[in-house]
Design a protein around this motif. Structure first.
Motif, short mmCIF file in Angstrom:
data_model
loop_
_atom_site.label_atom_id
_atom_site.label_comp_id
_atom_site.label_asym_id
_atom_site.label_seq_id
_atom_site.Cartn_x
_atom_site.Cartn_y
_atom_site.Cartn_z
N VAL A 4 8.41 3.65 -14.88
CA VAL A 4 9.79 3.69 -15.36
C VAL A 4 10.25 2.28 -15.68
O VAL A 4 9.80 1.30 -15.06
N CYS A 5 11.14 2.17 -16.65
CA CYS A 5 11.65 0.86 -17.08
C CYS A 5 12.82 0.44 -16.21
O CYS A 5 13.79 1.20 -16.06
N ALA A 6 12.72 -0.74 -15.63
CA ALA A 6 13.80 -1.25 -14.77
C ALA A 6 13.65 -2.74 -14.59
O ALA A 6 12.53 -3.28 -14.69
N ALA A 7 14.76 -3.41 -14.33
CA ALA A 7 14.72 -4.83 -14.01
C ALA A 7 14.23 -4.99 -12.58
O ALA A 7 14.55 -4.17 -11.72
N THR A 8 13.48 -6.05 -12.32
CA THR A 8 12.98 -6.31 -10.97
C THR A 8 14.14 -6.67 -10.05
O THR A 8 15.00 -7.46 -10.42
#
Length: 455
Positions: A450-454
């Motif tokens: 899934v796409c997400a900021a760290t």
């Protein structure tokens, strides 16, 4: 009655403490049928179970104060004493409880009730709603607050069930709230009650053997408590659970020590929960169990030495997959199941979308409407191209997400854009990266992330 609401809150608060195994006195949940709920209570591990009535959980005295409310003192007769104050509407303002188990102090700030639990050197905090519902806790027992449900039956009786995570009870009440029958069991002890000739006869058994009997009135008042002096030895297969002593380093590696009096084990695992090192030694030196990861196959290889004998086990993802040790049968490999669709290249009918699941193959389901970033509890809450996922853990290099619905139902689920597992940063929006999704045994999924900021 003026103090009824406060008493309900008090019993709810102490009920959570009782779930920790402390000798906090009797704490019955509120009976939805309007009468007293009969349930077993254990004052100490291994002691007897007995009936308690919601109106007879201890001695209570209240006096009016200058503010129009009441100051009350409650004593359970087993070492716990509480003092609390209610306002003119019966709302709890403050509470202070103490006993051999520690202290429990609560304050109402008009928005919620904040309580501090102190036992020895340990301290934790509970946050309760003004109605006495546990909202937030770092005391570790939020999931074990007893659950009770009551439903009216066609014959005029009320059927109630009670479950505190250890003991399960089923009770039947007549239309006048008198006891008809009750069965409680924790898997070893069974407490079976039946109303006969105006009395309730209860029998305590263990493994089919009758231990003692109690009699009560049909409203739960004790007549003859034959089990009151019965203190059975703990079942031989129920030794106290030993908690490991663990520390986590900056690199995310956790090292734990576990000692049971005979064997002392030191083991390590990473942020994914996979054990990478084990060193166990018996107190007399006759047994050892040592495990290390073999670089050749990246699996955990373990050697068990006992006396002059030895054997080997190979462990993958904390599961034994090969063993020459006596009495160890490796779990058979599950038959592979082909997914019904590919979330990255879905071929579903109109109005449907391809969703991934935690412990089941991907499948076409009815499309949801949740936009990216919106809260979700199940995959069907999200629009096509999005996946409902929840944060499961963090590390210096990546975050880890899960599709386990338990995480999402608790409020952690968000609709997130999907990406090929291990994809480069270009697969996601600027500032985001393709974060791994863990499978049910803690490995990174090989199909999607899934796409997400760290974090």
């Amino acid at each position: 009655m003026l103090k009824r609401q406060a008493l309900t809150v008090t019993l709810s608060l102490l009920g959570a403490l009782a779930a920790l195994g402390n000798n906090c006195g009797a704490t019955d949940p509120v009976d939805q049928s309007g009468g007293a709920v009969v349930q077993p209570t254990t004052h100490q591990p291994g002691t007897h179970r007995f009936l308690l009535n919601d109106d007879r959980t201890g001695a209570e005295e209240c006096t009016a104060n200058d503010q129009g409310g009441q100051d009350c003192v409650w004593d359970d007769g087993a070492g716990t004493v509480c003092s609390y104050t209610v306002d003119a509407d019966g709302a709890l303002l403050e509470q202070h409880c103490s006993g051999e188990w520690g202290s429990y102090d609560c304050v109402n700030d008009t928005r919620a009730i904040t309580c501090t639990y102190v036992s020895g050197d340990s301290t934790c905090t509970d946050l309760w709603s003004l109605e006495g519902e546990l909202v937030q806790s770092d005391c570790g027992y939020a999931e074990t607050v007893p659950v009770e449900e009551c439903q009216p039956q066609d014959d005029g009786t009320t059927l109630c069930t009670f479950d505190d995570g250890t003991t399960h009870c089923t009770a039947v009440f007549a239309a006048d709230n008198t006891i008809v029958s009750q069965v409680c069991s924790d898997g070893y002890y069974t407490y079976d009650c039946l109303a006969v000739d105006g009395q309730v006869l209860c029998t305590l058994t263990a493994e089919g053997q009758t231990l003692c009997q109690d009699t009560y009135t049909v409203v739960g008042d004790p007549i003859d408590l034959g089990c009151e002096s019965y203190f059975p030895d703990p079942p031989p297969d129920r030794e106290p659970e030993i908690e490991p002593d663990c520390t986590t380093a900056e690199d995310g590696v956790t090292t734990c020590t576990l000692a049971d009096g005979y064997m002392t084990c030191i083991y390590q695992y990473g942020t994914d929960g996979i054990i990478t090192f084990v060193d166990c030694d018996s107190s007399d030196g006759s047994e050892t169990y040592d495990c290390e990861v073999d670089p050749a196959d990246e699996l955990l290889h373990c050697i068990w030495r006992y006396g002059d004998e030895s054997c080997e086990e190979i462990v993958q993802n904390n599961e034994v997959i090969s063993s020459t040790c006596p009495g160890v049968e490796p779990e058979p490999e599950p038959e592979p199941t082909e997914p019904a669709c590919d979330p990255l290249s879905p071929e579903c009918e109109a109005g449907m979308m391809c969703a991934a699941f935690d412990a089941a193959p991907s499948a076409c389901i009815a499309a949801g409407s949740g936009l990216e970033g919106s809260a979700c509890a199940v995959a069907a809450d999200c629009a096509p191209g999005l996946q409902c996922a929840a944060l499961a853990g963090t590390s210096p290099t990546a975050d880890y997400y899960t599709l386990n619905e338990t995480y999402m139902i608790r409020g952690g689920g968000r609709c997130m854009a999907i990406c090929p597992a291990g994809a480069a940063a270009g697969a996601c929006d600027q500032g985001e990266m393709c974060q791994p999704i863990l499978d049910p045994i803690g490995n990174n999924r090989a199909d999607i992330g899934v796409c997400a900021a760290t974090r």
